[in-house]
Write a protein that holds these residues in place. Structure first.
Motif, PDB file in Angstrom:
ATOM      1  N   LYS A   1       0.837  -1.195   0.000  1.00  0.00           N
ATOM      2  CA  LYS A   1       0.000   0.000   0.000  1.00  0.00           C
ATOM      3  C   LYS A   1       0.875   1.249   0.000  1.00  0.00           C
ATOM      4  CE  LYS A   1      -3.830  -2.190   2.488  1.00  0.00           C
ATOM      5  NZ  LYS A   1      -4.648  -2.176   3.726  1.00  0.00           N
ATOM      6  N   GLU A   2       0.453   2.215  -0.780  1.00  0.00           N
ATOM      7  CA  GLU A   2       1.209   3.462  -0.832  1.00  0.00           C
ATOM      8  C   GLU A   2       1.294   4.113   0.542  1.00  0.00           C
ATOM      9  OE1 GLU A   2       1.109   7.975  -2.623  1.00  0.00           O
ATOM     10  OE2 GLU A   2      -0.441   6.558  -3.275  1.00  0.00           O
ATOM     11  N   SER A   3       0.219   4.055   1.324  1.00  0.00           N
ATOM     12  CA  SER A   3       0.226   4.672   2.654  1.00  0.00           C
ATOM     13  C   SER A   3       1.356   4.110   3.518  1.00  0.00           C
ATOM     14  CB  SER A   3      -1.125   4.469   3.340  1.00  0.00           C
ATOM     15  OG  SER A   3      -1.473   3.098   3.373  1.00  0.00           O
ATOM     16  N   LYS A   4       1.650   2.812   3.376  1.00  0.00           N
ATOM     17  CA  LYS A   4       2.749   2.185   4.128  1.00  0.00           C
ATOM     18  C   LYS A   4       4.101   2.611   3.562  1.00  0.00           C
ATOM     19  CE  LYS A   4       4.741  -0.883   6.912  1.00  0.00           C
ATOM     20  NZ  LYS A   4       6.139  -0.839   6.444  1.00  0.00           N
ATOM     21  N   ALA A   5       4.238   2.610   2.243  1.00  0.00           N
ATOM     22  CA  ALA A   5       5.499   3.024   1.621  1.00  0.00           C
ATOM     23  C   ALA A   5       5.813   4.478   1.953  1.00  0.00           C
ATOM     24  CB  ALA A   5       5.422   2.818   0.110  1.00  0.00           C
ATOM     25  N   ASN A   6       4.797   5.329   1.937  1.00  0.00           N
ATOM     26  CA  ASN A   6       5.002   6.741   2.269  1.00  0.00           C
ATOM     27  C   ASN A   6       5.503   6.899   3.704  1.00  0.00           C
ATOM     28  OD1 ASN A   6       3.903   7.219  -0.253  1.00  0.00           O
ATOM     29  ND2 ASN A   6       1.899   7.832   0.517  1.00  0.00           N
ATOM     30  N   LEU A   7       4.910   6.129   4.618  1.00  0.00           N
ATOM     31  CA  LEU A   7       5.307   6.223   6.023  1.00  0.00           C
ATOM     32  C   LEU A   7       6.753   5.771   6.217  1.00  0.00           C
ATOM     33  CD1 LEU A   7       4.560   6.775   8.975  1.00  0.00           C
ATOM     34  CD2 LEU A   7       3.725   4.416   9.119  1.00  0.00           C
ATOM     35  N   ASP A   8       7.152   4.699   5.552  1.00  0.00           N
ATOM     36  CA  ASP A   8       8.527   4.208   5.695  1.00  0.00           C
ATOM     37  C   ASP A   8       9.537   5.268   5.258  1.00  0.00           C
ATOM     38  OD1 ASP A   8       7.623   1.778   6.634  1.00  0.00           O
ATOM     39  OD2 ASP A   8       7.670   0.803   4.668  1.00  0.00           O
ATOM     40  N   ILE A   9       9.268   5.927   4.131  1.00  0.00           N
ATOM     41  CA  ILE A   9      10.182   6.974   3.660  1.00  0.00           C
ATOM     42  C   ILE A   9      10.149   8.173   4.599  1.00  0.00           C
ATOM     43  CG2 ILE A   9      10.599   8.628   1.797  1.00  0.00           C
ATOM     44  CD1 ILE A   9       9.606   6.465  -0.151  1.00  0.00           C
ATOM     45  N   ALA A  10       8.955   8.529   5.078  1.00  0.00           N
ATOM     46  CA  ALA A  10       8.825   9.682   5.976  1.00  0.00           C
ATOM     47  C   ALA A  10       9.596   9.465   7.272  1.00  0.00           C
ATOM     48  CB  ALA A  10       7.350   9.947   6.265  1.00  0.00           C
ATOM     49  N   LEU A  11       9.541   8.259   7.821  1.00  0.00           N
ATOM     50  CA  LEU A  11      10.282   7.970   9.053  1.00  0.00           C
ATOM     51  C   LEU A  11      11.787   8.014   8.810  1.00  0.00           C
ATOM     52  CD1 LEU A  11       8.049   5.092  10.487  1.00  0.00           C
ATOM     53  CD2 LEU A  11       8.199   7.459  11.306  1.00  0.00           C
TER      54      LEU A  11
ATOM     55  N   GLU B   1      13.789  20.410  13.954  1.00  0.00           N
ATOM     56  CA  GLU B   1      12.610  20.033  14.739  1.00  0.00           C
ATOM     57  C   GLU B   1      11.574  19.483  13.765  1.00  0.00           C
ATOM     58  OE1 GLU B   1       9.031  21.971  17.445  1.00  0.00           O
ATOM     59  OE2 GLU B   1      10.864  23.140  17.088  1.00  0.00           O
ATOM     60  N   VAL B   2      11.342  18.181  13.810  1.00  0.00           N
ATOM     61  CA  VAL B   2      10.461  17.513  12.854  1.00  0.00           C
ATOM     62  C   VAL B   2       9.080  17.322  13.474  1.00  0.00           C
ATOM     63  CG1 VAL B   2      10.051  15.418  11.519  1.00  0.00           C
ATOM     64  CG2 VAL B   2      12.370  16.345  11.701  1.00  0.00           C
ATOM     65  N   ILE B   3       8.064  17.698  12.729  1.00  0.00           N
ATOM     66  CA  ILE B   3       6.677  17.447  13.126  1.00  0.00           C
ATOM     67  C   ILE B   3       6.086  16.479  12.112  1.00  0.00           C
ATOM     68  CG2 ILE B   3       4.387  18.437  13.483  1.00  0.00           C
ATOM     69  CD1 ILE B   3       7.305  20.782  13.596  1.00  0.00           C
ATOM     70  N   MET B   4       5.650  15.314  12.569  1.00  0.00           N
ATOM     71  CA  MET B   4       5.035  14.316  11.695  1.00  0.00           C
ATOM     72  C   MET B   4       3.518  14.487  11.725  1.00  0.00           C
ATOM     73  SD  MET B   4       7.598  12.380  10.547  1.00  0.00           S
ATOM     74  CE  MET B   4       6.809  10.859  10.001  1.00  0.00           C
ATOM     75  N   THR B   5       2.891  14.471  10.552  1.00  0.00           N
ATOM     76  CA  THR B   5       1.427  14.500  10.551  1.00  0.00           C
ATOM     77  C   THR B   5       0.860  13.166  11.019  1.00  0.00           C
ATOM     78  OG1 THR B   5       1.317  13.846   8.221  1.00  0.00           O
ATOM     79  CG2 THR B   5       1.322  16.217   8.712  1.00  0.00           C
ATOM     80  N   ARG B   6       1.597  12.080  10.789  1.00  0.00           N
ATOM     81  CA  ARG B   6       1.261  10.781  11.381  1.00  0.00           C
ATOM     82  C   ARG B   6       2.551   9.975  11.510  1.00  0.00           C
ATOM     83  NH1 ARG B   6       0.647   6.397   7.597  1.00  0.00           N
ATOM     84  NH2 ARG B   6       0.717   7.106   5.429  1.00  0.00           N
ATOM     85  N   GLU B   7       2.605   9.128  12.545  1.00  0.00           N
ATOM     86  CA  GLU B   7       3.787   8.305  12.800  1.00  0.00           C
ATOM     87  C   GLU B   7       3.489   6.826  12.657  1.00  0.00           C
ATOM     88  OE1 GLU B   7       6.259   9.542  16.138  1.00  0.00           O
ATOM     89  OE2 GLU B   7       4.858  11.189  16.480  1.00  0.00           O
ATOM     90  N   ASP B   8       2.248   6.498  12.330  1.00  0.00           N
ATOM     91  CA  ASP B   8       1.853   5.105  12.165  1.00  0.00           C
ATOM     92  C   ASP B   8       0.748   5.062  11.124  1.00  0.00           C
ATOM     93  OD1 ASP B   8      -0.425   6.055  13.510  1.00  0.00           O
ATOM     94  OD2 ASP B   8       0.338   5.388  15.457  1.00  0.00           O
ATOM     95  N   MET B   9       0.004   3.967  11.068  1.00  0.00           N
ATOM     96  CA  MET B   9      -1.035   3.810  10.056  1.00  0.00           C
ATOM     97  C   MET B   9      -2.397   4.292  10.547  1.00  0.00           C
ATOM     98  SD  MET B   9       0.629   2.766   7.500  1.00  0.00           S
ATOM     99  CE  MET B   9      -0.677   2.272   6.379  1.00  0.00           C
ATOM    100  N   SER B  10      -2.403   5.189  11.514  1.00  0.00           N
ATOM    101  CA  SER B  10      -3.659   5.720  12.037  1.00  0.00           C
ATOM    102  C   SER B  10      -4.326   6.625  11.003  1.00  0.00           C
ATOM    103  CB  SER B  10      -3.410   6.491  13.329  1.00  0.00           C
ATOM    104  OG  SER B  10      -2.475   7.531  13.108  1.00  0.00           O
ATOM    105  N   ASP B  11      -5.628   6.821  11.186  1.00  0.00           N
ATOM    106  CA  ASP B  11      -6.404   7.634  10.255  1.00  0.00           C
ATOM    107  C   ASP B  11      -6.072   9.114  10.427  1.00  0.00           C
ATOM    108  OD1 ASP B  11      -7.514   5.244   9.680  1.00  0.00           O
ATOM    109  OD2 ASP B  11      -9.519   5.680  10.458  1.00  0.00           O
ATOM    110  N   LEU B  12      -5.912   9.797   9.317  1.00  0.00           N
ATOM    111  CA  LEU B  12      -5.675  11.239   9.356  1.00  0.00           C
ATOM    112  C   LEU B  12      -6.323  11.859   8.127  1.00  0.00           C
ATOM    113  CD1 LEU B  12      -4.338  13.680  10.713  1.00  0.00           C
ATOM    114  CD2 LEU B  12      -2.313  13.239   9.309  1.00  0.00           C
ATOM    115  N   PRO B  13      -7.445  12.565   8.300  1.00  0.00           N
ATOM    116  CA  PRO B  13      -8.112  13.183   7.147  1.00  0.00           C
ATOM    117  C   PRO B  13      -7.192  14.149   6.410  1.00  0.00           C
ATOM    118  CG  PRO B  13      -9.539  13.203   9.079  1.00  0.00           C
ATOM    119  CD  PRO B  13      -8.185  12.767   9.553  1.00  0.00           C
ATOM    120  N   LEU B  14      -7.424  14.270   5.119  1.00  0.00           N
ATOM    121  CA  LEU B  14      -6.560  15.080   4.260  1.00  0.00           C
ATOM    122  C   LEU B  14      -6.431  16.514   4.754  1.00  0.00           C
ATOM    123  CD1 LEU B  14      -4.954  15.543   1.632  1.00  0.00           C
ATOM    124  CD2 LEU B  14      -7.148  15.910   0.472  1.00  0.00           C
ATOM    125  N   TYR B  15      -7.559  17.154   5.072  1.00  0.00           N
ATOM    126  CA  TYR B  15      -7.508  18.582   5.385  1.00  0.00           C
ATOM    127  C   TYR B  15      -7.010  18.863   6.801  1.00  0.00           C
ATOM    128  CZ  TYR B  15      -9.706  19.497   0.934  1.00  0.00           C
ATOM    129  OH  TYR B  15      -9.949  19.585  -0.417  1.00  0.00           O
TER     130      TYR B  15
END
Length: 629
Positions: free
Chosen positions: A469-479, A491-505
């Motif tokens: 899944k792209e969502s998983k590949a994106n997270l691996d690169i982001a980490l 100072e890094v701020i992650m919009t998500r650090e796992d596969m939790s739900d995060l609406p686009l906006y």
């Protein structure tokens, strides 16, 4: 129906799942397209999925040998035909067992010209609903009908027999172009019989809703022969002679939508009720202005279905959806302001430019170049005798107003340094333009606030041939990118650090709340139907506002050096995460997850680090080169 056959044994499958106890077929997992799916109206498309590489020695689809990646993924780009279509898949094992799988899809049949031997009309206008028109509007109407005839339309009680011209044959955008290329579309792929006409709306009223009447008349014998004789012999369409069988006949049809002209519903003042409103150049068309705040007022002058037309100035209109506005009481006057003074206030991290107005007006911010902004305020007239600078600010070189239209005030701001970001908002009726200053020690990474956004989740995004899944590949690169940046003191701020739900906006909201310096969204690419993935792939980077383009350029150049993938391009892209204005923001498509080779790389820590390192170098390059001429 899906079928799987193994040397005389036929199993009926439901969406690819075997149901026989006596036979364990080696699996063929098709990721795209789904069975029975309707795809785009194209002449070729891709199919991809996976097989068990330790069991399958050879794979054929529609008679073509398909390469199998060592991890089992495959992708093929094959010609298809309109209508019900099947991919015939054959997999042969290392022991010569063979499985046949029929994979059905539906390809929309391309449009055709109507036959010459009868009269027919179809309304081809793409209106979003009933129309309300006012003086000064132009109504343009289009129909598809029997070619070679005379067409006209009437608006009962308003206009009669308005001529419609038969237009040149229309080229269908997908069919023909992929095979023959631009300019080599055969006549069989062109649609004849499109007629268009227009009328300028004047002061007269038509308050009762009515439908347009379309009329079509077949030509007489002399008209048919005259048309044929005008054409060079090699271009004569002898099908026109069939019109002689219906000469003089007439046909009438009604429009799909109703219309009003100069009704009492308009003009009417309205107010935006959404906290973030978009004004468009047409119904469901491009953006004229974004992030209009709640309470902004404007004058509505017309309607197309749920879309309300705004009069912003004598020469400028805009469109908003009715769900985001509320009409004010009848007689409420349009917003008008006379701007007397512009004042600048310098703060440690920003420059505030304040403009007191009498109401909240629609505005638009334009970046002319990297060091010049134009603020357009609609419904405002200049009475500006004073522009006060803040002498503690060393960035604003010149502020200059102009009245570019009778009701459009323009404030032009010229800066000594490139624009980093800005925000525009109202406090009461005072319009404030906030110019964000670049971070301290701009050429160094340390202490910068960078938001990393792994795209998608809860939606998976694109899916690779073996199911990554792209969502998983994106997270691996982001980490991996977070580690790269934190090594440099970011100072890094992650919009998500796992596969939790995060609406686009919610993603830009996180960046704004953190007062981010930069925003990087990580994605991996796919393609629409009909585009050859073997010829169109690589890395690409997307920006929206001009002040983000240099960040996009720097990251794209470093990705090309660091990954050895193809250059898929630098793009202006109207993407939600790139639209905020407060900071430079880009979206990076690191690889093509639908390609087996790319999907396999995306699973490896080596490639993830390679991409992360390249993005980090791109950010460093951008910061070091900021403010260089």
């Amino acid at each position: 129906m899906l079928r799987i056959i193994n040397i005389g044994l036929i199993l009926i499958l439901s969406f690819g799942t075997a149901v026989a106890d006596s036979f364990d077929p080696f699996p063929i997992d098709i990721i795209y397209p789904k069975p029975f799916a309707t795809i785009g109206s194209v002449d070729s498309t891709f199919i991809f999925g996976s097989v068990s590489p330790d069991r399958v020695a050879r794979l054929e689809i529609n008679g073509q040998n398909i390469s199998i990646h060592e991890e089992g993924g495959f992708i093929a780009f094959l010609p298809i035909e309109p209508g019900a279509f099947e991919f015939d898949i054959m997999a042969i094992s290392h022991t010569s067992d063979t499985i046949f799988l029929d994979w059905p899809i539906y390809v929309p049949v391309p449009g055709k010209s109507f036959a010459y031997d009868s009269l027919f009309i179809i309304d081809k206008n793409d209106f979003y609903g009933n129309l309300s028109l006012t003086e000064g509007d132009m109504l343009t109407l289009t129909i598809q009908a029997t070619p070679g005839c005379k067409a006209y339309f009437s608006i009962p009680g308003y206009a009669d027999s308005v001529p419609m011209a038969e237009m040149p044959p229309r080229i269908q955008p997908y069919w023909g172009e992929a095979v023959f290329g631009t300019g080599a579309v055969p006549d069989s792929m062109k649609i004849r019989g499109f007629y268009s006409g227009f009328i300028n709306i004047d002061y007269r009223k038509l308050t009762d809703s009515t439908r347009v009447i379309y009329n079509l008349k077949a030509p007489n014998k002399d008209e048919v022969l005259s048309r044929i004789l005008k054409e060079p012999v090699e271009f004569i369409d002898f099908e026109l002679l069939k019109l002689l069988n219906i000469k003089g006949q007439k046909y009438e049809s009604l429009s799909r939508v109703y219309l009003k002209i100069n009704s009492d519903d308009f003009p009417r003042t309205l107010r935006f009720k959404d906290s973030v409103q978009i004004v468009r150049v047409g119904p469901m068309k491009g953006y004229l202005s974004i992030f209009q705040p709640e309470g902004v007022q404007a004058v509505a002058v017309g309607r197309e279905g749920p879309w309300i037309k705004l009069r912003l100035s004598p020469d400028q209109s805009g469109w908003v959806n009715e769900s985001s506005i509320e009409f004010l009481d009848a007689g409420w006057p349009p917003p008008r302001s006379y701007l007397k003074v512009v004042r600048c206030k310098s703060e440690s991290d920003r420059l505030l430019i304040e403009m007191p107005l009498s109401a909240r007006h629609v505005y638009r911010v334009e970046e002319e170049d990297q060091r010049t902004l134009r603020l357009l305020i609609y419904g405002v007239t200049s009475d500006t005798d004073w522009i006060r600078y803040d002498f503690n600010d060393d960035n604003l070189r010149l502020a200059q107003w102009s009245q570019i239209e009778p009701e459009v005030y323009c404030l032009k701001l010229c800066f000594n340094k490139p624009i980093w970001g800005y925000d525009t908002y109202y406090v009461g009726n005072t319009l404030k333009l906030q110019i964000n200053k670049a971070p301290q020690d701009i050429d160094k990474m340390r202490d910068k606030k960078i938001v990393i956004d792994p795209g998608h989740s809860p939606d998976p995004g694109a899916i690779g041939p073996t199911g990554l899944k792209e969502s998983k590949a994106n997270l691996d690169i982001a980490l991996a990118l977070r580690k790269e940046l934190e090594k440099k003191g970011v100072e890094v701020i992650m919009t998500r650090e796992d596969m939790s739900d995060l609406p686009l906006y919610d993603r830009p909201k996180i960046a704004r709340a953190a007062d981010a310096d930069l925003f990087i969204s990580i994605h991996n690419n796919a393609l629409p139907d009909g585009v050859n993935p073997f010829e169109n792939n690589g890395v690409s980077t997307y920006y929206y506002h001009p002040h983000s383009i240099e960040l996009a350029r720097s990251i794209q150049s470093e990705l090309l050096k660091g990954t050895d993938l193809n250059d898929y391009g630098l793009y202006h892209g109207n993407l939600a995460v790139n639209r905020p204005t407060q900071y430079p923001a880009v979206l990076v498509e690191c690889a093509f997850i639908i390609l087996p080779e790319h999907e396999a790389m995306l699973k490896t820590e080596k490639f993830q680090k390679k991409v992360a390192r390249s993005i980090r170098k791109g950010i460093e390059k951008f910061l070091k080169e900021y403010d260089r001429e």
